[in-house]
Design an enzyme around this catalytic site. Sequence first.
Site, PDB file in Angstrom:
ATOM      1  N   LYS A 198      76.227  83.251  -6.234  1.00 36.04           N
ATOM      2  CA  LYS A 198      76.452  84.511  -6.964  1.00 36.04           C
ATOM      3  C   LYS A 198      77.003  84.270  -8.366  1.00 36.04           C
ATOM      4  O   LYS A 198      76.647  84.993  -9.292  1.00 36.04           O
ATOM      5  CB  LYS A 198      77.338  85.480  -6.157  1.00 36.04           C
ATOM      6  CG  LYS A 198      78.730  84.986  -5.878  1.00 36.04           C
ATOM      7  CD  LYS A 198      79.466  85.967  -4.996  1.00 36.04           C
ATOM      8  CE  LYS A 198      80.885  85.575  -4.682  1.00 36.04           C
ATOM      9  NZ  LYS A 198      81.216  84.159  -4.529  1.00 36.04           N
ATOM     10  N   ARG A 258      86.497  91.821  -3.026  1.00 36.23           N
ATOM     11  CA  ARG A 258      86.359  90.942  -1.858  1.00 36.23           C
ATOM     12  C   ARG A 258      86.934  91.587  -0.609  1.00 36.23           C
ATOM     13  O   ARG A 258      86.861  90.989   0.469  1.00 36.23           O
ATOM     14  CB  ARG A 258      87.113  89.646  -2.123  1.00 36.23           C
ATOM     15  CG  ARG A 258      86.211  88.474  -2.491  1.00 36.23           C
ATOM     16  CD  ARG A 258      87.137  87.305  -2.711  1.00 36.23           C
ATOM     17  NE  ARG A 258      86.542  86.020  -2.603  1.00 36.23           N
ATOM     18  CZ  ARG A 258      86.080  85.320  -3.643  1.00 36.23           C
ATOM     19  NH1 ARG A 258      86.042  85.833  -4.838  1.00 36.23           N
ATOM     20  NH2 ARG A 258      85.629  84.097  -3.461  1.00 36.23           N
ATOM     21  N   ARG A 279      78.922  70.881  -4.136  1.00 34.73           N
ATOM     22  CA  ARG A 279      79.647  71.378  -5.305  1.00 34.73           C
ATOM     23  C   ARG A 279      81.004  70.673  -5.426  1.00 34.73           C
ATOM     24  O   ARG A 279      81.472  70.400  -6.530  1.00 34.73           O
ATOM     25  CB  ARG A 279      79.855  72.892  -5.182  1.00 34.73           C
ATOM     26  CG  ARG A 279      80.535  73.500  -6.393  1.00 34.73           C
ATOM     27  CD  ARG A 279      80.430  75.001  -6.386  1.00 34.73           C
ATOM     28  NE  ARG A 279      81.455  75.611  -5.563  1.00 34.73           N
ATOM     29  CZ  ARG A 279      81.551  76.926  -5.312  1.00 34.73           C
ATOM     30  NH1 ARG A 279      80.654  77.748  -5.809  1.00 34.73           N
ATOM     31  NH2 ARG A 279      82.509  77.409  -4.577  1.00 34.73           N
ATOM     32  N   ARG A 320      86.048  70.873  -7.407  1.00 37.04           N
ATOM     33  CA  ARG A 320      86.913  72.029  -7.126  1.00 37.04           C
ATOM     34  C   ARG A 320      87.818  71.716  -5.949  1.00 37.04           C
ATOM     35  O   ARG A 320      87.353  71.292  -4.896  1.00 37.04           O
ATOM     36  CB  ARG A 320      86.058  73.266  -6.820  1.00 37.04           C
ATOM     37  CG  ARG A 320      85.840  74.118  -8.044  1.00 37.04           C
ATOM     38  CD  ARG A 320      84.999  75.310  -7.741  1.00 37.04           C
ATOM     39  NE  ARG A 320      85.573  76.202  -6.744  1.00 37.04           N
ATOM     40  CZ  ARG A 320      85.202  77.463  -6.600  1.00 37.04           C
ATOM     41  NH1 ARG A 320      84.288  77.979  -7.412  1.00 37.04           N
ATOM     42  NH2 ARG A 320      85.738  78.216  -5.682  1.00 37.04           N
ATOM     43  N   ARG A 337      87.261  79.606   4.134  1.00 34.46           N
ATOM     44  CA  ARG A 337      86.714  80.576   3.175  1.00 34.46           C
ATOM     45  C   ARG A 337      85.573  81.365   3.803  1.00 34.46           C
ATOM     46  O   ARG A 337      85.427  82.559   3.577  1.00 34.46           O
ATOM     47  CB  ARG A 337      86.268  79.861   1.897  1.00 34.46           C
ATOM     48  CG  ARG A 337      87.469  79.358   1.110  1.00 34.46           C
ATOM     49  CD  ARG A 337      87.055  78.437  -0.001  1.00 34.46           C
ATOM     50  NE  ARG A 337      86.473  79.180  -1.094  1.00 34.46           N
ATOM     51  CZ  ARG A 337      85.543  78.701  -1.900  1.00 34.46           C
ATOM     52  NH1 ARG A 337      85.064  77.498  -1.718  1.00 34.46           N
ATOM     53  NH2 ARG A 337      85.096  79.430  -2.882  1.00 34.46           N
TER      54      ARG A 337
HETATM   55  P1  AMP Z   1      85.646  82.047  -6.220  1.00 36.15           P
HETATM   56  O1  AMP Z   1      85.584  81.204  -7.435  1.00 36.15           O
HETATM   57  O2  AMP Z   1      85.155  83.442  -6.458  1.00 36.15           O
HETATM   58  O3  AMP Z   1      85.004  81.408  -5.016  1.00 36.15           O
HETATM   59  O4  AMP Z   1      87.201  82.215  -5.856  1.00 36.15           O
HETATM   60  C1  AMP Z   1      88.015  81.096  -5.539  1.00 36.15           C
HETATM   61  C2  AMP Z   1      89.289  81.555  -4.823  1.00 36.15           C
HETATM   62  O5  AMP Z   1      90.023  82.449  -5.677  1.00 36.15           O
HETATM   63  C3  AMP Z   1      89.048  82.355  -3.552  1.00 36.15           C
HETATM   64  O6  AMP Z   1      88.851  81.532  -2.421  1.00 36.15           O
HETATM   65  C4  AMP Z   1      90.336  83.166  -3.459  1.00 36.15           C
HETATM   66  O7  AMP Z   1      91.419  82.383  -3.002  1.00 36.15           O
HETATM   67  C5  AMP Z   1      90.605  83.496  -4.924  1.00 36.15           C
HETATM   68  N1  AMP Z   1      89.954  84.770  -5.329  1.00 36.15           N
HETATM   69  C6  AMP Z   1      88.928  84.946  -6.222  1.00 36.15           C
HETATM   70  N2  AMP Z   1      88.593  86.234  -6.339  1.00 36.15           N
HETATM   71  C7  AMP Z   1      89.420  86.908  -5.494  1.00 36.15           C
HETATM   72  C8  AMP Z   1      89.556  88.268  -5.142  1.00 36.15           C
HETATM   73  N3  AMP Z   1      88.755  89.216  -5.655  1.00 36.15           N
HETATM   74  N4  AMP Z   1      90.532  88.587  -4.235  1.00 36.15           N
HETATM   75  C9  AMP Z   1      91.343  87.663  -3.687  1.00 36.15           C
HETATM   76  N5  AMP Z   1      91.247  86.367  -3.969  1.00 36.15           N
HETATM   77  C10 AMP Z   1      90.295  85.970  -4.857  1.00 36.15           C
END
Ligand code: AMP
Length: 195
Positions: A15, A90, A129, A135, A146
């Site tokens: 995404k 989320r 990744r 990461r 996750r």
């Molecule tokens: P992402 O890069 O979108 O996969 O986000 C990495 C991590 O950031 C996630 O596993 C969450 O711990 C945190 N995170 C990102 N966006 C959100 C959100 N909208 N609500 C809560 N935690 C978030």
Amino acid sequence: MPSAIVFFGPPGSGKGTQASRLAASAGILQISTGDLLRGHVARGTALGAIAKPIMESGALVPDDLVTRMLKERLAGPDAKSGAIFDGYPRTVAQARSLETLLKETGGRVDNVLFIDVPDAILVDRLLKRATLEGRSDDTKETIAERLRVYREKTAPLADLYASAGVLVTIDGDRSVEAVAADVESAVARRRAVKA
Ligand code: AMP
């Protein structure tokens, strides 16, 4: 904010990649809450200090903290004409907050693009990744957590947005280009309906 496009899907669905491509081709701002949070961690802010261990565990950062951060970002002058949201909302609570935030500027969620990918492929992609991007939340244990959190807290958004009539499900188990073509046509279809 006239136009809000939400990308939603499991971790590793692509995404973020799709949101960036659409942002570049349509000239719309992309807002990734994951990137914003990683920025806070890198800058060592108070929010970053709270978020770091939570992100590393694969859990979600509390709704109120993420929503406050998003509200600040939406106050920026570059967010006036709309945004592509990547990784937010989320949770159902975040979806409600987004609606409220958008209402304040006369906007609404126009499109929700659900990038659907089978679990087995997600784990494979996330492990790759981890090697490519380094990461710290892409370890085997965190990936499992996750995905579990995604199923429990985020997946229910599909029903919510389907009932609102804005959900488009896109098969994400294809090349980046094939998925991007479907994303473009879903957005164009919606624009045609709105016009
Ligand atoms: P992402 O890069 O979108 O996969 O986000 C990495 C991590 O950031 C996630 O596993 C969450 O711990 C945190 N995170 C990102 N966006 C959100 C959100 N909208 N609500 C809560 N935690 C978030």
